[in-house]
Design a protein around this motif. Structure first.
Motif, PDB file in Angstrom:
ATOM      1  N   LYS A  56      -1.337 -11.575  -0.401  1.00 13.44           N
ATOM      2  CA  LYS A  56      -1.260 -12.656   0.777  1.00 13.44           C
ATOM      3  C   LYS A  56      -0.064 -11.984   1.710  1.00 13.44           C
ATOM      4  O   LYS A  56       0.981 -11.827   1.253  1.00 13.44           O
ATOM      5  CB  LYS A  56      -0.773 -13.827  -0.119  1.00 13.44           C
ATOM      6  CG  LYS A  56      -0.438 -15.143   1.066  1.00 13.44           C
ATOM      7  CD  LYS A  56      -1.614 -15.541   1.479  1.00 13.44           C
ATOM      8  CE  LYS A  56      -1.413 -16.827   2.456  1.00 13.44           C
ATOM      9  NZ  LYS A  56      -2.565 -17.311   3.061  1.00 13.44           N
ATOM     10  N   THR A  57      -0.418 -11.991   2.952  1.00 11.95           N
ATOM     11  CA  THR A  57       0.609 -11.431   3.760  1.00 11.95           C
ATOM     12  C   THR A  57       0.856 -12.780   4.891  1.00 11.95           C
ATOM     13  O   THR A  57      -0.108 -13.270   5.485  1.00 11.95           O
ATOM     14  CB  THR A  57       0.148 -10.453   4.782  1.00 11.95           C
ATOM     15  OG1 THR A  57       0.043  -9.368   3.958  1.00 11.95           O
ATOM     16  CG2 THR A  57       1.241  -9.993   5.786  1.00 11.95           C
TER      17      THR A  57
ATOM     18  N   SER B 103      -5.362  -1.216  -1.853  1.00 12.54           N
ATOM     19  CA  SER B 103      -5.402  -1.779  -0.504  1.00 12.54           C
ATOM     20  C   SER B 103      -5.017  -3.415  -0.582  1.00 12.54           C
ATOM     21  O   SER B 103      -5.233  -3.868  -1.546  1.00 12.54           O
ATOM     22  CB  SER B 103      -6.724  -1.541   0.209  1.00 12.54           C
ATOM     23  OG  SER B 103      -7.709  -2.461  -0.506  1.00 12.54           O
ATOM     24  N   ASN B 104      -4.565  -3.648   0.536  1.00 16.42           N
ATOM     25  CA  ASN B 104      -4.047  -5.102   0.467  1.00 16.42           C
ATOM     26  C   ASN B 104      -5.271  -5.977   0.147  1.00 16.42           C
ATOM     27  O   ASN B 104      -5.393  -7.222  -0.282  1.00 16.42           O
ATOM     28  CB  ASN B 104      -3.482  -5.576   1.716  1.00 16.42           C
ATOM     29  CG  ASN B 104      -2.079  -5.019   1.873  1.00 16.42           C
ATOM     30  OD1 ASN B 104      -1.510  -4.709   0.711  1.00 16.42           O
ATOM     31  ND2 ASN B 104      -1.563  -4.914   3.138  1.00 16.42           N
ATOM     32  N   ASP B 105      -6.516  -5.848   0.844  1.00 18.70           N
ATOM     33  CA  ASP B 105      -7.695  -6.445   0.544  1.00 18.70           C
ATOM     34  C   ASP B 105      -8.311  -6.259  -0.827  1.00 18.70           C
ATOM     35  O   ASP B 105      -8.863  -7.404  -1.540  1.00 18.70           O
ATOM     36  CB  ASP B 105      -8.791  -6.058   1.758  1.00 18.70           C
ATOM     37  CG  ASP B 105      -8.225  -6.532   3.108  1.00 18.70           C
ATOM     38  OD1 ASP B 105      -7.424  -7.515   3.174  1.00 18.70           O
ATOM     39  OD2 ASP B 105      -8.744  -5.789   3.949  1.00 18.70           O
ATOM     40  N   ALA B 106      -8.318  -5.439  -1.605  1.00 13.54           N
ATOM     41  CA  ALA B 106      -8.850  -5.164  -2.641  1.00 13.54           C
ATOM     42  C   ALA B 106      -7.817  -4.317  -3.717  1.00 13.54           C
ATOM     43  O   ALA B 106      -7.791  -2.978  -3.427  1.00 13.54           O
ATOM     44  CB  ALA B 106     -10.018  -4.325  -2.713  1.00 13.54           C
TER      45      ALA B 106
ATOM     46  N   SER C 142      -9.175  -8.012  -7.380  1.00 15.58           N
ATOM     47  CA  SER C 142     -10.055  -8.247  -6.463  1.00 15.58           C
ATOM     48  C   SER C 142      -9.274  -9.479  -5.747  1.00 15.58           C
ATOM     49  O   SER C 142      -9.838 -10.014  -4.782  1.00 15.58           O
ATOM     50  CB  SER C 142     -11.225  -8.820  -6.818  1.00 15.58           C
ATOM     51  OG  SER C 142     -11.145  -9.886  -7.728  1.00 15.58           O
TER      52      SER C 142
ATOM     53  N   THR D 244       2.287 -11.354  -3.075  1.00 19.15           N
ATOM     54  CA  THR D 244       2.441 -11.554  -1.479  1.00 19.15           C
ATOM     55  C   THR D 244       3.648 -10.714  -0.694  1.00 19.15           C
ATOM     56  O   THR D 244       4.534 -10.091  -1.553  1.00 19.15           O
ATOM     57  CB  THR D 244       3.358 -13.052  -1.651  1.00 19.15           C
ATOM     58  OG1 THR D 244       4.610 -13.115  -2.177  1.00 19.15           O
ATOM     59  CG2 THR D 244       2.373 -14.147  -2.198  1.00 19.15           C
TER      60      THR D 244
ATOM     61  N   ALA E  45      -6.616 -10.530  -3.134  1.00 20.02           N
ATOM     62  CA  ALA E  45      -6.095 -10.001  -1.948  1.00 20.02           C
ATOM     63  C   ALA E  45      -4.648 -10.416  -1.888  1.00 20.02           C
ATOM     64  O   ALA E  45      -4.422 -11.348  -2.401  1.00 20.02           O
ATOM     65  CB  ALA E  45      -6.887 -10.266  -0.547  1.00 20.02           C
TER      66      ALA E  45
ATOM     67  N   THR F   9      -1.185  -7.435  -7.884  1.00 16.84           N
ATOM     68  CA  THR F   9      -1.333  -8.100  -6.742  1.00 16.84           C
ATOM     69  C   THR F   9       0.010  -9.046  -6.354  1.00 16.84           C
ATOM     70  O   THR F   9       0.864  -8.888  -7.006  1.00 16.84           O
ATOM     71  CB  THR F   9      -2.543  -8.969  -6.504  1.00 16.84           C
ATOM     72  OG1 THR F   9      -2.727  -9.335  -5.001  1.00 16.84           O
ATOM     73  CG2 THR F   9      -2.506 -10.247  -7.516  1.00 16.84           C
TER      74      THR F   9
ATOM     75  N   GLU G 255       1.028  -1.328  -0.149  1.00 17.00           N
ATOM     76  CA  GLU G 255      -0.019   0.050  -0.013  1.00 17.00           C
ATOM     77  C   GLU G 255       0.997   1.390   0.025  1.00 17.00           C
ATOM     78  O   GLU G 255       0.589   2.144  -0.825  1.00 17.00           O
ATOM     79  CB  GLU G 255      -0.922   0.093   1.159  1.00 17.00           C
ATOM     80  CG  GLU G 255      -2.051  -1.159   1.034  1.00 17.00           C
ATOM     81  CD  GLU G 255      -2.945  -1.108   2.328  1.00 17.00           C
ATOM     82  OE1 GLU G 255      -2.738  -0.286   3.213  1.00 17.00           O
ATOM     83  OE2 GLU G 255      -3.753  -1.884   2.499  1.00 17.00           O
TER      84      GLU G 255
END
Length: 354
Positions: free
Chosen positions: A313-314, A151-154, A309, A162, A311, A160, A144
């Motif tokens: 991965k953390t 955002s990490n979620d979206a 969409s 890891t 997310a 996207t 971010e």
């Protein structure tokens, strides 16, 4: 720049078979390419995966090794091929090289880009704003803050991946438990590394809240890092903290003995630092990070999921890796911190993981 020679397989067009624009991926006769939620693929389907490693260090090497192994495994399971051998590059921490690499991979019509580390991911993001080739990054500490995702979620776009986000406070807590008299901490990092920015800011705030003095030294070349290490020794700091900083990681083998000779433990944000001589590395398992990155590549290419969409991965990062040789040289009893960690690994100095 380490590079595997690229080769192009020219396939003749056959009547009734349409070739997709990216990856020489065939559609099933009378059908469509994989849709979201559909994990079936045409037998023999080939996906071209461009892998761009930022620099040669033990942690990032672990990611690549496990990423490739997992892609092979998934290919066998799903009846397709993830072709990466001809599309792997190491940018050697040179932004000019990395830009050229990404341009070449786009010209080769890869189906996906897999940049490893924050600087590489940012170059891939800029290069795909128009063509929207999917990008799955690996080992980005703060996606971010780097502007890679909304955002990490979206994530919100074609990017996207890891994250190896570091719990900085947990590392400092280990320092304080190891040395109850700790009153001056050295912060060693490359101020040009985006992966270090958030962790260093967090470390300063946490140390300030406890009234602990800190000294910052930075460098981005071998000479600068050596001088920074010498300066921290001269400052007589009680311990040194380095986050997941690829520059310092590259030179750890050259500086760890300076800290041992001065009686200063070096606490870092990755297990590879400990492998290369630092007292302790704390953070994610980079082998697992490689596997999870490959899984996300498959989700996008095979299952048809949308990066926008999917997310970030953390991974859990509660694993401490202690260099037992360094601990002995510093006369440190690391058993007192073992129970503070979700995982605990003992290791000895080496250049690469076995």
């Amino acid at each position: 720049m380490k590079k595997r020679l690229l080769s192009m397989l020219m396939v003749g067009l056959m009547t009734g078979v349409m070739m997709m624009g990216c990856g020489d991926t065939e559609k099933a006769a009378g059908g469509d390419s994989a849709d979201a939620g559909n994990d079936t693929v045409t037998e023999g389907q080939v996906y071209k995966v461009g892998i761009i490693q930022y620099v040669d260090d033990a942690s990032l090497n672990q990611i690549v090794t496990n990423l490739e192994a997992q892609l092979d495994k998934l290919g066998e399971e799903k009846g397709c091929t993830f072709e990466y051998e001809d599309y792997y590059y190491n940018g050697q921490a040179d932004s000019t090289n990395i830009n050229q690499i990404v341009t070449e991979l786009i010209n080769d019509e890869v189906d996906i880009l897999v940049p490893i580390a924050t600087p590489t991911a940012m170059i891939c993001q800029a290069a795909t704003e128009d063509n929207q080739i999917p990008v799955v990054f690996a080992a980005v500490s703060d996606p971010e803050a780097a502007g890679l995702v909304e955002s990490n979620d979206a994530p919100g776009s074609n990017v996207t991946g890891t994250s190896d986000a570091l719990n900085t406070e947990a590392v400092i807590d280990l320092m304080l438990t190891q040395d109850r008299n700790l009153d001056k901490v050295g912060l060693l990092y490359d101020k040009g590394q985006d992966s270090s920015a958030t962790a260093i800011t967090d470390a300063k705030a946490y140390l300030d809240s406890m009234g602990i003095e800190y000294v910052e030294k930075t460098g981005n070349t071998n000479d600068e890092v050596m001088l920074a290490a010498d300066a921290l020794v001269a400052e007589e700091v009680d311990a040194i903290f380095t986050p997941t900083d690829n520059t310092i990681m590259t030179y750890e083998l050259a500086i760890y003995e300076k800290f041992i000779d001065a009686g200063i433990p070096h606490y870092c944000g990755a297990d590879s630092f400990a492998l290369n001589g630092a007292y302790l590395g704390y953070g994610v398992n980079y082998a697992t990070l490689g596997v999870e990155t490959a899984n996300m590549v498959s989700e996008i290419l095979v299952d048809g999921k949308d990066p926008a969409s999917l997310a970030v991965k953390t991974l859990d990062n509660g694993t401490a890796t202690v260099n037992t040789e360094t601990a002995a040289a510093l006369n440190l009893d690391y058993e007192k911190i073992r129970d503070m960690c979700d995982g605990f690994v003992e290791i000895q100095t080496a250049e690469e993981f076995e």
